[in-house]
Motif scaffolding. Sequence first.
Motif: not given
Length: 255
Positions: A56-60, A115-127, A238-245
């Motif tokens: 698991n990850e913090g952004g998940a 996509e290849d460099f994605g997290t496969r659906g981290h929740v911290d990008m949607i809600a 651009d390096r993959g992720g944002a503030i919460h990530c």
Amino acid sequence: PTFVVDDERPGVLGAVDWIFNGWGAPAWAEWDKSARIGAFVAEASGAERIPSLLVNEGGAIHVDGAGTVLVTETVQLDAGRNPYATRELVEAELARTLGTTNTIWFPRGLTRDYEDFGTRGHVDMIATLPQPGRILLHHQTNPEHPDFEVSRQLREFLAGQTDASGRPFEIVDVPAPATLRDDDGFVDWSYVNHLVVNGGVIACGYDDERADAVAAEILADAYPGRRVVTVPVRPVIDRGGAIHCITQQQPRVGA
């Protein structure tokens, strides 16, 4: 790690040490050193380490502090992360480590996250949950973007969910920036991905003056009494992720 506190043990800071395998063991990832960071930070902070067998990850995850946790099926049940997991096993482990009693299983995340460099659906990008019973939801308003349909589906899904107290959620749409694409395809830029700190909120800025301002107003309303500061995040995302990530809150314990 994910820091936790226990009402029955005031003054004790816990640190949940999830297993990390590069966001689902993609071919490009190396995580030998990264997998040790949770235990390292737990020791450095003086927290009581709480080991977990869940990848698991913090952004998940996102919690409301009152029993509800948000997750996505494509992360916690990802065959690259937890190939033998079931919903029941994941929920039991989240209850053990985080104290949650109600798990909201979003069916997926944003398009680019697969996509290849994605997290496969981290929740911290949607809600996220600014308070119990209230959800800030990423809202793509342009039908030319594939997340337009994703946003619609996620809102429809949430309309049938309740929090740990049995209350239907108040859903607050947080519109995406106007930009649809960058050099690599459709973007996954989201204002839901922000950091709540003492007295403030650090929000993502995407060089979109109007959308950045609208998002700041929504966040200010969602977190009354906190100052919202918008910072340029394009070089980070651009390096993959944002503030919460790239952040993790550490609560104060004791006096």
